[in-house]
Write an enzyme that holds these catalytic residues in place. Structure first.
Site, PDB file in Angstrom:
ATOM      1  N   THR A  54      87.911  29.680   6.102  1.00 21.73           N
ATOM      2  CA  THR A  54      87.956  28.773   7.264  1.00 21.73           C
ATOM      3  C   THR A  54      87.452  27.398   6.817  1.00 21.73           C
ATOM      4  OG1 THR A  54      87.626  30.553   8.850  1.00 21.73           O
ATOM      5  CG2 THR A  54      87.156  28.361   9.666  1.00 21.73           C
ATOM      6  N   GLY A  68      82.668  30.330   8.677  1.00 23.74           N
ATOM      7  CA  GLY A  68      81.666  31.384   8.523  1.00 23.74           C
ATOM      8  C   GLY A  68      81.780  32.526   9.507  1.00 23.74           C
ATOM      9  N   GLY A  69      82.965  32.704  10.169  1.00 22.84           N
ATOM     10  CA  GLY A  69      83.068  33.792  11.141  1.00 22.84           C
ATOM     11  C   GLY A  69      81.962  33.640  12.170  1.00 22.84           C
ATOM     12  N   ARG A 127      95.548  28.232  18.341  1.00 20.83           N
ATOM     13  CA  ARG A 127      95.195  29.542  17.794  1.00 20.83           C
ATOM     14  C   ARG A 127      96.456  30.412  17.685  1.00 20.83           C
ATOM     15  NH1 ARG A 127      90.986  32.282  15.476  1.00 20.83           N
ATOM     16  NH2 ARG A 127      90.325  34.163  16.533  1.00 20.83           N
ATOM     17  N   ASN A 165      91.721  32.898   8.686  1.00 14.65           N
ATOM     18  CA  ASN A 165      90.750  33.984   8.863  1.00 14.65           C
ATOM     19  C   ASN A 165      90.141  34.345   7.509  1.00 14.65           C
ATOM     20  OD1 ASN A 165      89.115  35.692  10.264  1.00 14.65           O
ATOM     21  ND2 ASN A 165      90.575  37.349  10.437  1.00 14.65           N
ATOM     22  N   GLU A 185      94.793  36.773  11.286  1.00 10.58           N
ATOM     23  CA  GLU A 185      93.993  36.567  12.503  1.00 10.58           C
ATOM     24  C   GLU A 185      94.019  37.773  13.433  1.00 10.58           C
ATOM     25  OE1 GLU A 185      91.454  33.784  12.696  1.00 10.58           O
ATOM     26  OE2 GLU A 185      93.335  33.099  11.829  1.00 10.58           O
ATOM     27  N   SER A 245      87.620  33.971  19.222  1.00 11.89           N
ATOM     28  CA  SER A 245      87.211  33.262  18.007  1.00 11.89           C
ATOM     29  C   SER A 245      85.752  32.836  18.086  1.00 11.89           C
ATOM     30  CB  SER A 245      88.085  32.015  17.845  1.00 11.89           C
ATOM     31  OG  SER A 245      87.632  31.223  16.777  1.00 11.89           O
ATOM     32  N   SER A 246      85.176  32.600  16.908  1.00 14.00           N
ATOM     33  CA  SER A 246      83.830  32.024  16.830  1.00 14.00           C
ATOM     34  C   SER A 246      83.868  30.558  16.408  1.00 14.00           C
ATOM     35  CB  SER A 246      82.985  32.788  15.810  1.00 14.00           C
ATOM     36  OG  SER A 246      82.879  34.132  16.166  1.00 14.00           O
ATOM     37  N   ASP A 250      90.864  39.487  14.266  1.00 20.55           N
ATOM     38  CA  ASP A 250      89.877  38.941  15.207  1.00 20.55           C
ATOM     39  C   ASP A 250      89.968  39.602  16.585  1.00 20.55           C
ATOM     40  OD1 ASP A 250      88.461  37.283  13.581  1.00 20.55           O
ATOM     41  OD2 ASP A 250      89.441  35.433  14.203  1.00 20.55           O
TER      42      ASP A 250
HETATM   43  O1  DON Z   1      88.193  32.570  14.570  1.00 17.68           O
HETATM   44  C1  DON Z   1      87.274  33.150  14.019  1.00 17.68           C
HETATM   45  O2  DON Z   1      86.200  33.368  14.553  1.00 17.68           O
HETATM   46  C2  DON Z   1      87.465  33.642  12.598  1.00 17.68           C
HETATM   47  N1  DON Z   1      88.857  33.826  12.338  1.00 17.68           N
HETATM   48  C3  DON Z   1      86.854  32.659  11.669  1.00 17.68           C
HETATM   49  C4  DON Z   1      86.886  33.193  10.268  1.00 17.68           C
HETATM   50  C5  DON Z   1      85.950  32.518   9.384  1.00 17.68           C
HETATM   51  O3  DON Z   1      85.287  31.576   9.718  1.00 17.68           O
HETATM   52  C6  DON Z   1      85.837  33.105   8.047  1.00 17.68           C
HETATM   53  N2  DON Z   1      84.933  32.320   7.266  1.00 17.68           N
HETATM   54  N3  DON Z   1      84.012  32.514   6.689  1.00 17.68           N
END
Ligand code: DON
Length: 531
Positions: free
Chosen positions: A342, A432-433, A75, A362, A379, A411-412, A382
């Site tokens: 992502t 997908g965040g 990360r 991100n 990032e 992070s997710s 986040d």
């Molecule tokens: O690490 C994370 O949770 C985010 N940076 C992920 C971002 C993400 O999946 C965006 N996509 N739709």
């Protein structure tokens, strides 16, 4: 074990067909799952530049064929000059421009994964990406469309403008070359992680970011990927391996599944309003702990045993309900955008070694800044960049996730591997965040509670509920009219969205490994029989 593995074959699922082919080629050359994953990671940086990356970071979960498990955190980290309130005056600067960039971990991470587990030469794994950048590949419609969507911002960066919109008049179906990126990949192929610690690439980053950014040479010299304990728990007759902090993936899955407990979901049925409400209540509760308590484990004491304690969970279970919105509380979270960035890929080799890897810039194309042909992440958003305020995903996070130099943002991303009797039964992950978490959870429930076949488990329509905002987001065909009416009676607000998650998964099914790319995208999954 070997006979079991060879009977099952090998498989790759990624979001882009050249990257899948690169993975299959590496496996055919005798590489293991980690070799294939490293090569796929670099290939995606070329062919899926909105999320695949060199200038980003991610998490790689590895189950070795001999049975050991490891989790690599590559990360991004906050630069040495970062401060907790650096975005207070200009909230846009945590998502756009050089100030948004965290120190990338992709190259040191891939180098470390290869150093520890790779079988083939490092250059064998980088060179396929180099050739895709130098000789080009046929630009696919989805990348073309994505570039058009982000054109107004990408053209503000001189490097991105030339690469994507400059000398080559690009149309879908034409060959797309990236010569500067090819040069950087050549350096990475020759110098390994050193190429990202000093020399041409770092000089270019520092030169181009100097005006707006805070990155400095020592940020790149000092970056270290970290091997962390796998987040492991047992659920029904399965062993679930997932990401540990600074990802909330493992904790979220374990808490949500524990809160759902033995509720009779399969008796109620997939479409029943109680099923939907209870899952939503459980995920909202898990999100509440995520947003309040979690952050970088190297700098924060998080009492995980307390949050997993059966008494604590049973207390929380009593507070959630299948027939009312008991978790709602007021807040000022904004409505998050739908995002498609992502990327997740899954690999299994012929020996039964498995990689589940989620990697990101991100946002789409990250901070939309480029140096040496490489796009860089945003990032930093986040972190709780604006404490008490929602970030771009609507997440309101606490000071546990505040910006501290050298820290990793929460992070997710939730790369997951399911073992049954010690063997790989599923490899799952998604972009997908925050919707990554509920996407992976639902694929698990679909496969193991609703007994869906692998393809149906991935393709089935999904929904998402986090702590704030309090509504359930759902794909158009997930909640039928009867259930919609009931959910409204429960006091549960609903909102229709286009698509949730984009899964690339592999399942053990009928004696072989079945690779599946979500119908929501144009990924490519392929299983091969091996001998
Ligand atoms: O690490 C994370 O949770 C985010 N940076 C992920 C971002 C993400 O999946 C965006 N996509 N739709």
């Amino acid at each position: 074990m070997a006979s079991f593995a060879s009977q099952q074959g090998a498989a790759v699922a990624t979001t882009e067909r050249h990257a899948t082919q690169v993975g299959l080629d590496i496996l055919a050359k005798g590489g293991n799952a980690v070799d294939a994953a490293v090569a796929i990671h670099f290939a995606l940086a070329v062919t899926h530049p909105n999320a695949g990356n060199i200038g980003g970071g991610g998490f790689m979960l590895y189950h070795a064929s001999e049975g050991s498990d490891s989790f690599l955190d590559f990360r991004e980290i906050a630069p040495a000059a970062a401060t907790a309130d650096m975005y207070r005056d200009n909230p846009n600067s945590s998502t756009f421009g050089w100030r948004a960039v965290g120190v990338p971990g992709a190259v040191p991470g891939m180098f470390e994964a290869h150093r520890k587990y790779g079988k083939l030469q490092w250059s064998d794994l980088v060179d396929p990406a180099y050739h895709l950048a130098k000789d080009g590949f046929v630009l696919h419609q989805s990348l073309f469309d994505n570039l058009q969507r982000h054109k107004s911002k990408l053209t503000l960066d001189p490097g991105a403008n030339i690469t994507f919109f400059g000398s080559q008049k690009m149309q879908a179906g034409e060959i797309f070359k990236q010569s500067e990126l090819a040069h950087s990949l050549q350096l990475i192929s020759k110098r390994g992680d050193l190429a990202m610690r000093n020399g041409h690439i770092v000089d270019e980053i520092l030169r181009l970011s100097a005006k707006d950014g805070i990155l400095c040479a020592t940020d790149f010299e000092n970056y270290q990927p970290v091997w962390r304990d796998v987040h492991r728990f047992y659920w029904r007759d399965k062993e679930i391996l997932c990401a540990s902090l600074p990802s909330s993936g493992g904790m979220f899955l374990q808490q949500s599944l524990a809160l759902i407990g033995n509720s009779p979901l399969s008796v109620w049925g997939f479409n029943d309003s109680r099923t939907i409400q209870l899952i939503g209540e459980a995920t909202a509760a898990a999100f509440r702990d995520r947003n309040k308590y979690f952050g970088d484990p190297d700098n924060l004491k998080v009492d995980l045993p307390r949050l997993l304690d059966p008494e604590y969970l049973s207390l929380r279970r009593q507070q959630i309900s299948a027939t009312s919105q008991s978790n709602a509380h007021l807040g000022n979270a904004s409505i998050p955008r739908e995002t498609t960035e992502t990327t997740h890929f899954s690999v299994i080799d012929k020996w039964g070694g498995a990689v589940s890897c989620t990697t990101t810039l991100n946002s789409n194309f990250g901070a939309k800044v480029m140096a040496a042909g490489i796009l860089f992440n945003n990032e930093m958003d986040d972190f709780a960049a604006q404490p008490g305020e929602a970030n771009q995903f609507g997440l309101v996070q606490s000071s546990a996730n505040e910006i501290i130099p050298g820290n990793r943002p929460l992070s997710s991303m939730a790369p997951t591997i399911v073992l049954k009797d010690g063997r790989v039964d599923a490899i799952i992950g998604s972009p997908g965040g925050p919707t990554i978490l509920t996407t992976v959870l639902q694929v698990l429930l679909n496969r193991y509670i609703f007994n869906m076949q692998p393809l149906a488990a991935v393709d089935a329509p999904r929904f998402h509920r986090q702590d704030l905002p309090t509504y359930i987001k759902h794909e158009w065909n997930r909640i039928n009219a009867v259930a919609r009416e009931r959910l409204r009676q429960y006091g549960q607000p609903l909102r229709k969205v286009r698509g949730l998650g984009l899964v690339n998964a592999i399942f053990s099914y009928n004696g072989s490994y079945q690779a599946i790319s979500d119908k929501r995208g144009d990924g490519w999954a392929q299983s091969v029989m091996t001998n």
